[in-house]
Motif scaffolding. Structure first.
Motif, PDB file in Angstrom:
ATOM      1  N   LYS A   1       0.845  -1.189   0.000  1.00  0.00           N
ATOM      2  CA  LYS A   1       0.000   0.000   0.000  1.00  0.00           C
ATOM      3  C   LYS A   1       0.882   1.241   0.000  1.00  0.00           C
ATOM      4  CE  LYS A   1      -3.834  -2.395   0.510  1.00  0.00           C
ATOM      5  NZ  LYS A   1      -4.857  -2.486  -0.558  1.00  0.00           N
ATOM      6  N   TRP A   2       0.468   2.265  -0.753  1.00  0.00           N
ATOM      7  CA  TRP A   2       1.299   3.460  -0.843  1.00  0.00           C
ATOM      8  C   TRP A   2       0.435   4.698  -1.041  1.00  0.00           C
ATOM      9  CZ3 TRP A   2       1.077   6.557  -5.151  1.00  0.00           C
ATOM     10  CH2 TRP A   2       0.477   6.008  -6.297  1.00  0.00           C
ATOM     11  N   MET A   3       1.086   5.860  -0.858  1.00  0.00           N
ATOM     12  CA  MET A   3       0.405   7.134  -1.020  1.00  0.00           C
ATOM     13  C   MET A   3       1.473   8.202  -1.277  1.00  0.00           C
ATOM     14  SD  MET A   3      -2.158   8.982   1.731  1.00  0.00           S
ATOM     15  CE  MET A   3      -3.311   7.596   1.651  1.00  0.00           C
ATOM     16  N   TYR A   4       1.154   9.185  -2.128  1.00  0.00           N
ATOM     17  CA  TYR A   4       2.048  10.327  -2.282  1.00  0.00           C
ATOM     18  C   TYR A   4       2.010  11.130  -0.992  1.00  0.00           C
ATOM     19  CZ  TYR A   4       1.902   9.361  -7.319  1.00  0.00           C
ATOM     20  OH  TYR A   4       1.986   8.770  -8.547  1.00  0.00           O
ATOM     21  N   LEU A   5       3.163  11.401  -0.412  1.00  0.00           N
ATOM     22  CA  LEU A   5       3.211  12.177   0.819  1.00  0.00           C
ATOM     23  C   LEU A   5       2.903  13.644   0.530  1.00  0.00           C
ATOM     24  CD1 LEU A   5       3.879  12.238   3.881  1.00  0.00           C
ATOM     25  CD2 LEU A   5       6.232  12.824   3.214  1.00  0.00           C
ATOM     26  N   SER A   6       1.947  14.193   1.249  1.00  0.00           N
ATOM     27  CA  SER A   6       1.612  15.607   1.099  1.00  0.00           C
ATOM     28  C   SER A   6       2.675  16.470   1.759  1.00  0.00           C
ATOM     29  CB  SER A   6       0.245  15.888   1.740  1.00  0.00           C
ATOM     30  OG  SER A   6      -0.025  17.287   1.718  1.00  0.00           O
ATOM     31  N   ALA A   7       2.955  17.614   1.156  1.00  0.00           N
ATOM     32  CA  ALA A   7       3.895  18.571   1.742  1.00  0.00           C
ATOM     33  C   ALA A   7       3.196  19.492   2.736  1.00  0.00           C
ATOM     34  CB  ALA A   7       4.564  19.395   0.645  1.00  0.00           C
ATOM     35  N   ASP A   8       1.896  19.332   2.872  1.00  0.00           N
ATOM     36  CA  ASP A   8       1.118  20.096   3.858  1.00  0.00           C
ATOM     37  C   ASP A   8       1.027  19.268   5.136  1.00  0.00           C
ATOM     38  OD1 ASP A   8      -1.855  20.445   5.081  1.00  0.00           O
ATOM     39  OD2 ASP A   8      -1.088  22.373   4.329  1.00  0.00           O
ATOM     40  N   PHE A   9       1.510  19.804   6.259  1.00  0.00           N
ATOM     41  CA  PHE A   9       1.621  19.001   7.473  1.00  0.00           C
ATOM     42  C   PHE A   9       0.277  18.471   7.954  1.00  0.00           C
ATOM     43  CE2 PHE A   9       1.564  18.688  12.146  1.00  0.00           C
ATOM     44  CZ  PHE A   9       2.386  17.580  12.277  1.00  0.00           C
ATOM     45  N   LYS A  10      -0.775  19.275   7.880  1.00  0.00           N
ATOM     46  CA  LYS A  10      -2.077  18.811   8.356  1.00  0.00           C
ATOM     47  C   LYS A  10      -2.548  17.590   7.573  1.00  0.00           C
ATOM     48  CE  LYS A  10      -3.772  23.224  10.191  1.00  0.00           C
ATOM     49  NZ  LYS A  10      -4.833  24.260  10.102  1.00  0.00           N
ATOM     50  N   LYS A  11      -2.329  17.631   6.261  1.00  0.00           N
ATOM     51  CA  LYS A  11      -2.700  16.481   5.447  1.00  0.00           C
ATOM     52  C   LYS A  11      -1.755  15.304   5.720  1.00  0.00           C
ATOM     53  CE  LYS A  11      -4.690  19.214   1.674  1.00  0.00           C
ATOM     54  NZ  LYS A  11      -4.586  19.584   0.234  1.00  0.00           N
ATOM     55  N   ALA A  12      -0.479  15.623   5.862  1.00  0.00           N
ATOM     56  CA  ALA A  12       0.501  14.567   6.121  1.00  0.00           C
ATOM     57  C   ALA A  12       0.227  13.878   7.456  1.00  0.00           C
ATOM     58  CB  ALA A  12       1.912  15.141   6.112  1.00  0.00           C
TER      59      ALA A  12
ATOM     60  N   PHE B   1       3.435  -0.266   4.370  1.00  0.00           N
ATOM     61  CA  PHE B   1       2.914   0.967   3.778  1.00  0.00           C
ATOM     62  C   PHE B   1       4.092   1.862   3.413  1.00  0.00           C
ATOM     63  CE2 PHE B   1       1.063   5.115   3.367  1.00  0.00           C
ATOM     64  CZ  PHE B   1      -0.252   4.893   2.961  1.00  0.00           C
ATOM     65  N   PHE B   2       4.052   2.388   2.175  1.00  0.00           N
ATOM     66  CA  PHE B   2       5.128   3.255   1.708  1.00  0.00           C
ATOM     67  C   PHE B   2       4.577   4.620   1.305  1.00  0.00           C
ATOM     68  CE2 PHE B   2       7.877  -0.169   2.029  1.00  0.00           C
ATOM     69  CZ  PHE B   2       9.145   0.085   1.504  1.00  0.00           C
ATOM     70  N   PHE B   3       5.309   5.662   1.669  1.00  0.00           N
ATOM     71  CA  PHE B   3       5.052   6.995   1.166  1.00  0.00           C
ATOM     72  C   PHE B   3       5.994   7.266  -0.004  1.00  0.00           C
ATOM     73  CE2 PHE B   3       3.426   7.784   5.529  1.00  0.00           C
ATOM     74  CZ  PHE B   3       2.156   8.240   5.185  1.00  0.00           C
ATOM     75  N   VAL B   4       5.455   7.760  -1.096  1.00  0.00           N
ATOM     76  CA  VAL B   4       6.265   8.199  -2.233  1.00  0.00           C
ATOM     77  C   VAL B   4       6.479   9.694  -2.064  1.00  0.00           C
ATOM     78  CG1 VAL B   4       6.402   8.391  -4.738  1.00  0.00           C
ATOM     79  CG2 VAL B   4       5.327   6.378  -3.699  1.00  0.00           C
ATOM     80  N   VAL B   5       7.741  10.102  -1.995  1.00  0.00           N
ATOM     81  CA  VAL B   5       8.091  11.472  -1.609  1.00  0.00           C
ATOM     82  C   VAL B   5       8.615  12.255  -2.806  1.00  0.00           C
ATOM     83  CG1 VAL B   5       9.472  12.889  -0.039  1.00  0.00           C
ATOM     84  CG2 VAL B   5       8.653  10.629   0.703  1.00  0.00           C
ATOM     85  N   LYS B   6       7.975  13.379  -3.085  1.00  0.00           N
ATOM     86  CA  LYS B   6       8.390  14.244  -4.182  1.00  0.00           C
ATOM     87  C   LYS B   6       9.495  15.197  -3.724  1.00  0.00           C
ATOM     88  CE  LYS B   6       3.671  14.199  -6.034  1.00  0.00           C
ATOM     89  NZ  LYS B   6       2.483  15.008  -6.393  1.00  0.00           N
TER      90      LYS B   6
END
Length: 385
Positions: free
Chosen positions: A124-135, A152-157
């Motif tokens: 399972k994965w998700m793009y990590l948000s750069a907004d702390f509240k969402k993150a 679970f993996f975060f994909v980091v831009k």
């Protein structure tokens, strides 16, 4: 987002043990991990996943950090260690080569397939948000997946984390104190004979980790015990798994039983193990100069001085073993003196034709061992009090 605040949010949820291989996109999170948490720098991404997996079994909530190019290196443990053993790790993987973003040519293809690769591995994965509240909400979701037994993996831009200055790191050296090479003829016992000696030396505070292939299967036949782990797949990862378990369970003796084909595949792990130097780990190489499980093809172990390699990597003791009596003596001495130790025993190739496989499933082996480790800690604490 503010890296320190994000890292402390992870820590609130118990994620404070990091294992990683550097990436420029993740450097600020890595710097935070080094500055404010427990961090192990692995030789490669597959080793990082194996170290984290061992640490999780020992009660840690680990985080793996890697560049997406290294995700390919981590495929083996993710699909043949974490999946069958149901070991859920939290990962952060950078998105180098993101389509539409300028990057180096070596990242182009992996950038296109990173998320597809995670999907294929059922991670399972998700793009990590750069907004702390969402993150923060994403962390909560990831924690639920981990608790349910799924990685679970975060994909980091690029640019997701604000700068975190790396504090000055203390550099120290692990020094070998005993290097004893070959000085007599080899007895060349069978693997089964060697495993019987090793198994007879265990006690209620010992965890035995057997490498991939016939080593685990033979240990299972000798004695299926709750303090055994029989590695399947993820060849070469047993020593890194042992490191993770050793640092997370310092009150236990961790016995890692390796093979020459396995150790050669990920020999860089020895440098990592030597540096972090767990005093409660003994690393035993049963070397038959062959890939016994796949038909007896020769390895190159006859051309490698493992004793000197372990010594130069910082193992406290590095000892060549000639026969079963020496093996028994060294194991019993180690139980009294401890210290990161490497034993090299040459064994004969070949094995019995009818060799069974463990009837217990890998995840049941893992759960049984975790119960053993936690129960014995409670009992030993009660006895001391």
């Amino acid at each position: 987002m503010n890296t320190k605040i994000f890292g402390r949010e992870l820590k609130k949820r118990g994620f404070d043990f990091y294992v990683g291989v550097p990436c420029s996109f993740l450097k600020n999170l890595i710097n935070y991990a080094i500055n404010e948490s427990e961090y192990i720098g692995a030789a490669n991404e597959g080793d990082a996943v194996a170290i984290a997996s061992g640490a999780l079994l020992g009660g840690k909530k680990p985080i793996v950090l890697m560049q997406n190019s290294g995700l390919a290196n981590a495929v083996s443990p993710l699909v043949s260690l974490n999946y069958p053993f149901r070991i859920p790790v939290l990962g952060f993987v950078s998105w180098r080569g993101q389509p539409g973003e300028q990057d180096e040519p070596q990242h182009e293809l992996m950038g296109r397939i990173t998320t597809n690769l995670l999907d294929s591995m059922q991670v399972k994965w998700m793009y990590l948000s750069a907004d702390f509240k969402k993150a923060k909400r994403q962390i909560s979701l990831a924690a639920k997946y981990i608790e349910s037994g799924h990685p679970f993996f975060f994909v980091v831009k690029k640019g997701s984390f604000e700068p975190e200055i790396l504090q000055e790191q203390e550099r120290y050296f692990s020094v070998n104190q005993e290097n004893i090479g070959q000085r007599a003829d080899n007895q060349l016992p069978t693997r089964q004979e060697a495993l019987r000696v090793i198994n007879e030396c265990k006690d209620g505070q010992t965890a035995q980790l057997a490498t991939t292939g016939k080593t685990g299967r033979q240990l299972y036949e000798i004695e299926d015990a709750c303090n055994n782990l029989y590695m399947v797949g993820s060849m070469g990862c047993i020593a890194s798994f042992g490191l993770g378990l050793s640092v997370s369970k310092p009150d236990f003796d961790i016995v890692v039983i390796d093979g020459d084909g396995s150790l050669l595949m990920r020999m860089g792990s020895m440098a990592t193990i030597g540096y972090y130097n767990p005093q409660n780990m003994i690393h035993i190489l049963l070397d038959n100069n062959a890939h016994d499980s796949t038909g007896g093809q020769k390895t190159v172990s006859h051309n490698v001085n493992f004793i000197n390699i372990a010594s130069s990597c910082g193992y406290v003791k590095s000892i060549y073993i000639h026969d079963l009596n020496e093996l028994n003596k060294c194991l019993n001495e180690w139980k009294l003196t401890k210290g990161l130790t490497f034993l090299h025993l040459k064994i004969s190739p070949g094995t019995e034709d009818q060799l069974s496989r463990p009837a217990i499933k890998p995840y049941e082996v893992k759960e049984r061992l975790a119960t053993f480790l936690n129960r014995n800690v409670s009992e030993s604490r009660g006895a001391r009090s």
